[in-house]
Design a protein around this motif. Structure first.
Motif, PDB file in Angstrom:
ATOM      1  N   PHE A   1      36.671  58.106  77.656  1.00 33.20           N
ATOM      2  CA  PHE A   1      36.757  59.159  78.802  1.00 33.20           C
ATOM      3  C   PHE A   1      36.922  58.440  80.179  1.00 33.20           C
ATOM      4  O   PHE A   1      36.169  57.455  80.587  1.00 33.20           O
ATOM      5  N   ILE A   2      37.486  59.003  80.981  1.00 32.94           N
ATOM      6  CA  ILE A   2      37.703  58.528  82.423  1.00 32.94           C
ATOM      7  C   ILE A   2      36.953  59.308  83.505  1.00 32.94           C
ATOM      8  O   ILE A   2      36.423  60.419  83.437  1.00 32.94           O
ATOM      9  N   ASN A   3      36.260  58.529  84.327  1.00 34.61           N
ATOM     10  CA  ASN A   3      35.549  59.135  85.635  1.00 34.61           C
ATOM     11  C   ASN A   3      36.231  59.389  86.485  1.00 34.61           C
ATOM     12  O   ASN A   3      37.177  58.501  87.158  1.00 34.61           O
ATOM     13  N   PHE A   4      36.256  60.740  87.148  1.00 32.99           N
ATOM     14  CA  PHE A   4      37.113  60.881  88.176  1.00 32.99           C
ATOM     15  C   PHE A   4      36.625  60.279  89.271  1.00 32.99           C
ATOM     16  O   PHE A   4      38.096  59.934  90.033  1.00 32.99           O
ATOM     17  N   ASN A   5      35.653  59.507  89.748  1.00 31.42           N
ATOM     18  CA  ASN A   5      35.572  58.630  90.894  1.00 31.42           C
ATOM     19  C   ASN A   5      36.496  57.477  90.709  1.00 31.42           C
ATOM     20  O   ASN A   5      36.793  56.782  91.756  1.00 31.42           O
ATOM     21  N   LEU A   6      36.926  56.909  89.718  1.00 29.90           N
ATOM     22  CA  LEU A   6      37.826  55.797  89.668  1.00 29.90           C
ATOM     23  C   LEU A   6      39.154  56.205  90.019  1.00 29.90           C
ATOM     24  O   LEU A   6      40.063  55.158  90.494  1.00 29.90           O
ATOM     25  N   ILE A   7      39.658  57.337  90.202  1.00 31.69           N
ATOM     26  CA  ILE A   7      40.956  57.683  90.279  1.00 31.69           C
ATOM     27  C   ILE A   7      41.478  57.023  91.864  1.00 31.69           C
ATOM     28  O   ILE A   7      42.540  56.541  92.204  1.00 31.69           O
ATOM     29  N   GLU A   8      40.812  57.063  92.954  1.00 37.91           N
ATOM     30  CA  GLU A   8      41.039  56.853  94.287  1.00 37.91           C
ATOM     31  C   GLU A   8      40.878  55.324  94.347  1.00 37.91           C
ATOM     32  O   GLU A   8      41.488  54.750  95.211  1.00 37.91           O
ATOM     33  N   GLN A   9      39.983  54.761  93.584  1.00 38.48           N
ATOM     34  CA  GLN A   9      39.763  53.402  93.727  1.00 38.48           C
ATOM     35  C   GLN A   9      40.463  52.293  93.093  1.00 38.48           C
ATOM     36  O   GLN A   9      40.622  51.223  93.310  1.00 38.48           O
ATOM     37  N   THR A  10      41.281  52.788  91.912  1.00 37.62           N
ATOM     38  CA  THR A  10      41.916  51.978  91.147  1.00 37.62           C
ATOM     39  C   THR A  10      43.364  52.495  90.907  1.00 37.62           C
ATOM     40  O   THR A  10      43.749  53.649  90.951  1.00 37.62           O
ATOM     41  N   PRO A  11      44.466  51.407  90.917  1.00 36.62           N
ATOM     42  CA  PRO A  11      45.772  51.793  90.675  1.00 36.62           C
ATOM     43  C   PRO A  11      45.905  52.415  89.543  1.00 36.62           C
ATOM     44  O   PRO A  11      45.277  52.151  88.561  1.00 36.62           O
TER      45      PRO A  11
ATOM     46  N   GLU B   1      54.685  59.015  94.734  1.00 34.78           N
ATOM     47  CA  GLU B   1      54.965  57.826  95.165  1.00 34.78           C
ATOM     48  C   GLU B   1      55.230  57.607  96.708  1.00 34.78           C
ATOM     49  O   GLU B   1      56.205  58.430  96.984  1.00 34.78           O
ATOM     50  N   LYS B   2      54.651  56.876  97.295  1.00 31.40           N
ATOM     51  CA  LYS B   2      54.701  56.306  98.609  1.00 31.40           C
ATOM     52  C   LYS B   2      54.807  54.860  98.943  1.00 31.40           C
ATOM     53  O   LYS B   2      53.718  54.007  98.193  1.00 31.40           O
ATOM     54  N   ASP B   3      55.720  54.218  99.200  1.00 31.30           N
ATOM     55  CA  ASP B   3      55.842  52.818  99.326  1.00 31.30           C
ATOM     56  C   ASP B   3      55.837  52.131  97.995  1.00 31.30           C
ATOM     57  O   ASP B   3      55.000  51.087  98.169  1.00 31.30           O
ATOM     58  N   HIS B   4      56.436  52.687  96.947  1.00 34.29           N
ATOM     59  CA  HIS B   4      56.158  52.076  95.683  1.00 34.29           C
ATOM     60  C   HIS B   4      54.724  51.922  95.146  1.00 34.29           C
ATOM     61  O   HIS B   4      54.600  51.225  94.375  1.00 34.29           O
ATOM     62  N   LYS B   5      53.891  52.902  95.614  1.00 35.38           N
ATOM     63  CA  LYS B   5      52.728  53.047  95.082  1.00 35.38           C
ATOM     64  C   LYS B   5      52.172  54.530  94.878  1.00 35.38           C
ATOM     65  O   LYS B   5      52.726  55.270  95.366  1.00 35.38           O
ATOM     66  N   TRP B   6      51.516  54.589  93.688  1.00 35.66           N
ATOM     67  CA  TRP B   6      51.132  55.957  93.498  1.00 35.66           C
ATOM     68  C   TRP B   6      49.763  56.376  94.047  1.00 35.66           C
ATOM     69  O   TRP B   6      48.903  55.819  93.633  1.00 35.66           O
ATOM     70  N   ILE B   7      50.028  57.471  94.748  1.00 36.06           N
ATOM     71  CA  ILE B   7      48.808  57.839  95.722  1.00 36.06           C
ATOM     72  C   ILE B   7      48.379  59.120  94.792  1.00 36.06           C
ATOM     73  O   ILE B   7      49.170  59.985  95.010  1.00 36.06           O
ATOM     74  N   PRO B   8      47.035  59.453  94.786  1.00 33.53           N
ATOM     75  CA  PRO B   8      46.783  60.677  94.091  1.00 33.53           C
ATOM     76  C   PRO B   8      46.526  61.930  95.207  1.00 33.53           C
ATOM     77  O   PRO B   8      46.263  61.572  96.470  1.00 33.53           O
TER      78      PRO B   8
ATOM     79  N   ILE C   1      60.360  64.676  96.461  1.00 31.44           N
ATOM     80  CA  ILE C   1      59.010  64.112  96.153  1.00 31.44           C
ATOM     81  C   ILE C   1      58.859  63.743  94.710  1.00 31.44           C
ATOM     82  O   ILE C   1      58.938  64.610  93.897  1.00 31.44           O
ATOM     83  N   LYS C   2      58.632  62.453  94.541  1.00 30.14           N
ATOM     84  CA  LYS C   2      58.345  61.972  93.270  1.00 30.14           C
ATOM     85  C   LYS C   2      57.044  62.032  92.819  1.00 30.14           C
ATOM     86  O   LYS C   2      56.072  61.593  93.458  1.00 30.14           O
ATOM     87  N   ILE C   3      56.604  63.004  91.906  1.00 33.51           N
ATOM     88  CA  ILE C   3      55.482  62.932  91.109  1.00 33.51           C
ATOM     89  C   ILE C   3      54.955  62.407  89.713  1.00 33.51           C
ATOM     90  O   ILE C   3      55.818  62.687  88.945  1.00 33.51           O
ATOM     91  N   ARG C   4      53.854  61.904  89.578  1.00 25.11           N
ATOM     92  CA  ARG C   4      53.334  61.335  88.270  1.00 25.11           C
ATOM     93  C   ARG C   4      52.337  62.240  88.006  1.00 25.11           C
ATOM     94  O   ARG C   4      51.315  62.332  88.615  1.00 25.11           O
TER      95      ARG C   4
END
Length: 100
Positions: free
Chosen positions: A4-14, A81-88, A60-63
Motif C-alpha cells: 500500500f502507498i501512503n499519500f504523504n509520499l506523493i509530493e516528496q518522491t518522484p 508534466e512540467k519541465d520534464h518532471k511529473w508534478i502532482p 496539458i499532459k497528464i499522468r
C-alpha cells in the motif's frame, strides 16, 4: 515492494520511484481534453486545477496513476508534466467497490 502507498509520499518522491516501490493498479498518460483525456466524473478534481481555456488548448499532459492505499480504498493521483518532471496536481481516494 510495498503493498500500500501512503499519500504523504506523493509530493516528496518522484513518481517513477514510487512506481518501482509501489506497483500501481494502472498508469495512464493522456492530453487533458482530448479523446482519452476528457474530464469525467472520476476526473472532476482536474477541472478545479485548470481553467476551461487551458483545457481547450489541449496541451496539458497528464499522468493518471492509481495505487491501492488500503484493503478498502484506492488512491488516484494526477500529475502534470512540467519541465520534464511529473508534478502532482490533484488526487482522489475512493472505495475499491465504487463504480464510475
Amino acid at each position: 515492494m510495498e503493498k500500500f502507498i501512503n499519500f504523504n509520499l506523493i509530493e516528496q518522491t518522484p513518481v517513477d520511484s514510487l512506481i518501482k516501490k509501489y506497483p500501481p493498479l494502472w498508469d495512464k498518460t493522456f492530453i487533458l481534453g482530448k479523446k482519452d483525456g476528457f474530464i469525467t466524473e472520476f476526473r472532476a478534481g482536474l477541472s478545479k486545477q485548470f481553467t476551461q481555456k487551458e483545457i481547450r488548448s489541449r496541451d496539458i499532459k497528464i499522468r493518471e496513476v492509481t495505487w491501492a492505499s488500503s484493503n478498502e480504498e484506492n488512491l488516484t493521483v494526477w500529475f502534470e508534466e512540467k519541465d520534464h518532471k511529473w508534478i502532482p496536481v490533484a488526487h482522489f481516494i475512493w472505495d475499491k467497490n465504487a463504480v464510475f
